[in-house]
Design an enzyme around this catalytic site. Structure first.
Site, short mmCIF file in Angstrom:
data_model
loop_
_atom_site.label_atom_id
_atom_site.label_comp_id
_atom_site.label_asym_id
_atom_site.label_seq_id
_atom_site.Cartn_x
_atom_site.Cartn_y
_atom_site.Cartn_z
N GLU A 125 -20.34 -14.19 11.89
CA GLU A 125 -21.09 -15.25 12.60
C GLU A 125 -20.47 -16.63 12.51
OE1 GLU A 125 -25.06 -14.96 11.01
OE2 GLU A 125 -25.40 -13.01 11.93
N ASN A 149 -17.45 -9.93 12.85
CA ASN A 149 -18.78 -9.45 13.23
C ASN A 149 -19.64 -10.62 13.71
OD1 ASN A 149 -20.63 -7.10 13.06
ND2 ASN A 149 -21.75 -8.32 11.55
N HIS A 168 -28.23 -7.20 18.34
CA HIS A 168 -29.65 -7.47 18.09
C HIS A 168 -30.29 -7.80 19.43
CE1 HIS A 168 -29.57 -7.37 13.75
NE2 HIS A 168 -28.56 -8.22 13.71
N GLU A 173 -25.45 -3.73 14.16
CA GLU A 173 -26.77 -4.05 13.60
C GLU A 173 -27.85 -3.87 14.65
OE1 GLU A 173 -26.72 -7.94 11.77
OE2 GLU A 173 -24.79 -7.58 10.81
N ASP A 212 -30.90 -3.38 16.93
CA ASP A 212 -32.36 -3.25 17.02
C ASP A 212 -32.76 -3.78 18.39
OD1 ASP A 212 -32.04 -5.99 16.36
OD2 ASP A 212 -32.95 -5.77 14.40
#
Ligand code: XIL
Length: 502
Positions: A173, A213, A250, A279, A281
């Protein structure tokens, strides 16, 4: 009795030979008789867990695991059954692994590592350098002291897991939404902090794949995606060690699946890195978004796997959005089936031969160089698929400016002279130049220097190949502004270019 040969999952049914079909039909009677007595395993049977389904195409399906939940048998039962890759949700972060400067702590991380590897799962390390979840001592550092602390941290943690992990999220990030660098204390140590982190990581453990990432880099036309893409391209062209890009995926907190997600994955992959969804979701576990994101990965050979960010909705960091594949009672939700079906339908997956380091490109037909176009003077280079010309953006004369496709207008920044020494010259003194020889290397302009990365064969089969790399000039879009790269010659239309009179 003849044993039925195991069919490869990725086998394209349409390509099976009629002869084989005839043989199978001929055998039908015997098989029907036998099935009364035996259950004949069907090699094409759909796998019934996420990990097994992903493995059919050489991919993995993972989840985030929290050490504090390993005592919950409902949780571990699902996790052990469904997944074959594990990311510690918080336990390998900086605050967890180096709570005091120089004092490392791996208790919880090792618990997850042991739990996973005892069950045959692989582990993804997350994460070594990040603005968030830093221990207090690190938050208060800056400048060269912080830079050294980051290096020491990477060395300390990677030494503990040397040779044991599949991937490391080396940097997490580091970008703002507008594509610029995030103003963290790490960024304050100098713009090169990311490449220093990757070089340190490669030296610490050459066996593990090193990833960058981030979140909100799934939409190809989003500024942050382009910012990260440009960094990866730059790293690849300069030899900074990087193996993979993790797209957090995400689709919660207001984000959703963009229509161009697959373009993003394939564009990163074309730079010569693996990609992974790290990751995942999705708000209310939308079945269409889960199916779509899975399909996008399956469609990109260098998309190596998918990790969901938790097991049950109740385990999620965004549990109010019920974003995972199992509900709080541990039952599979509708989205689970949509993912499983997409995994089961996938063809062959990531292939080792997709590596950017393969030396010789394979071409379907071996092209021969054709003579210089008869105009003798300057030509335009026209892409057959797009009808657009190879163009130097903004008529830049700067070394390293990457060329693009643009509407043909015949001005000097689209005028190329093919010389006897096989250069493609522009502005008289600058040359079309490959920034590297691997797949995805940028094609740019550079002062002519006589080297082989500035020599090109204009071939009779409509391709232009780099003398140094043997790879073809290639674009991954037909749009104005599409960037030009070199890639293994595929015989496809996006690699067809011709020199034409202005
Ligand atoms: C989250 C964890 O899930 C939470 O438990 C923790 O409180 C905060 O971090 N991007 C990342 C992950 O890279 O490490 C974050 O995980 C979610 C966003």
């Amino acid at each position: 009795m003849t044993a039925r040969p195991p069919a490869h999952r990725g086998e394209d049914r349409a390509t099976r030979r009629p002869l084989r079909t005839a043989l199978l039909i001929g055998a039908t009677t015997a098989v029907a008789a036998l099935t009364a007595m035996f259950v004949i395993p069907d090699a094409n049977a759909a796998a019934s867990t996420l990990g097994a389904a992903a493995a059919q195409s050489g991919r993995y399906f993972g989840t985030a695991i929290a050490a504090g939940k390993l005592g919950d048998s409902a949780y571990t039962t699902i996790a052990a059954r469904e997944f074959n890759m594990v990311t510690p949700e918080n336990e390998m972060k900086i605050d967890a692994t180096e709570p005091q400067r120089g004092q490392f702590s791996f208790g919880n991380a090792d618990q997850i590592y042991n739990w996973a590897t005892q069950r045959g799962m692989k582990v993804r390390g997350h994460t070594l350098a990040w603005h968030s979840q830093q221990p207090g001592w690190m938050q208060s550092l800056s400048g060269s002291t912080l830079r050294q602390a980051m290096i020491d941290h990477i060395n300390g943690v990677m030494a503990h897991y040397k040779g044991k992990l599949a991937y490391w999220d080396v940097v997490n990030e580091a970008f703002n939404e507008d594509g610029s660098r995030r103003q963290s204390n790490l960024q304050g140590t100098g713009n090169d902090w990311i490449e220093v982190a990757f070089r340190t990581a490669r030296a610490a453990d050459p066996s593990v794949k090193l990833c960058y990432n981030d979140y909100n880099i799934e939409n190809w036309s989003y500024a942050k995606t382009q910012g990260v893409y440009n960094m990866i391209r730059d790293f690849k062209s300069r030899g900074v060690p990087i193996d993979c890009v993790g797209l957090q995926t995400h689709f919660t907190g207001g984000s959703s699946l963009p229509g161009n997600f697959q373009t993003t994955l394939s564009s990163f992959a074309a730079l010569g890195v693996d990609v992974a969804l790290t990751e995942v979701d999705v708000t209310n576990a939308s079945t269409s978004q889960y199916a779509g994101l899975t399909q996008a990965c399956m469609n990109v050979s260098r998309c190596v796997g998918i990790t969901v960010w938790g097991v049950r909705d109740s385990d999620s960091w965004r549990s109010s959005e019920s974003p995972l594949l199992f509900n709080g009672s541990g039952q599979a939700k509708a989205a689970y089936s949509s993912v499983l079906n997409a995994l089961n339908a996938a063809g062959p997956g990531p292939s080792p031969s997709a590596s950017s380091s393969s030396p010789a490109p394979s071409t379907s037909s071996s092209p021969s160089a054709s003579p210089t176009p008869s105009t003798g003077g300057a030509s335009k280079i026209v892409g057959s698929q797009s009808g657009r010309c190879i163009d130097v953006p903004n008529s830049s004369h700067n070394n390293g400016t990457r060329v693009q496709l643009y509407d043909c207008h015949g001005l000097t920044n689209q005028q190329w002279t093919y010389t006897a020494s096989r250069q493609l010259q522009v502005y008289g003194s600058m040359c079309l130049d490959a920034a590297g020889s691997g797949n995805g290397s940028a094609v740019q302009i550079y002062s002519c220097n006589g080297q082989t990365n500035q020599q090109w064969n204009v071939n009779s089969n409509g391709t232009i190949t780099g003398v140094q790399s043997g790879r073809c000039i290639d674009v991954w879009s037909t749009a104005n502004g599409a960037q030009v790269q070199i890639y293994d010659c595929s015989g496809q239309a996006n690699q067809q270019f011709r020199l034409a009179a202005l």
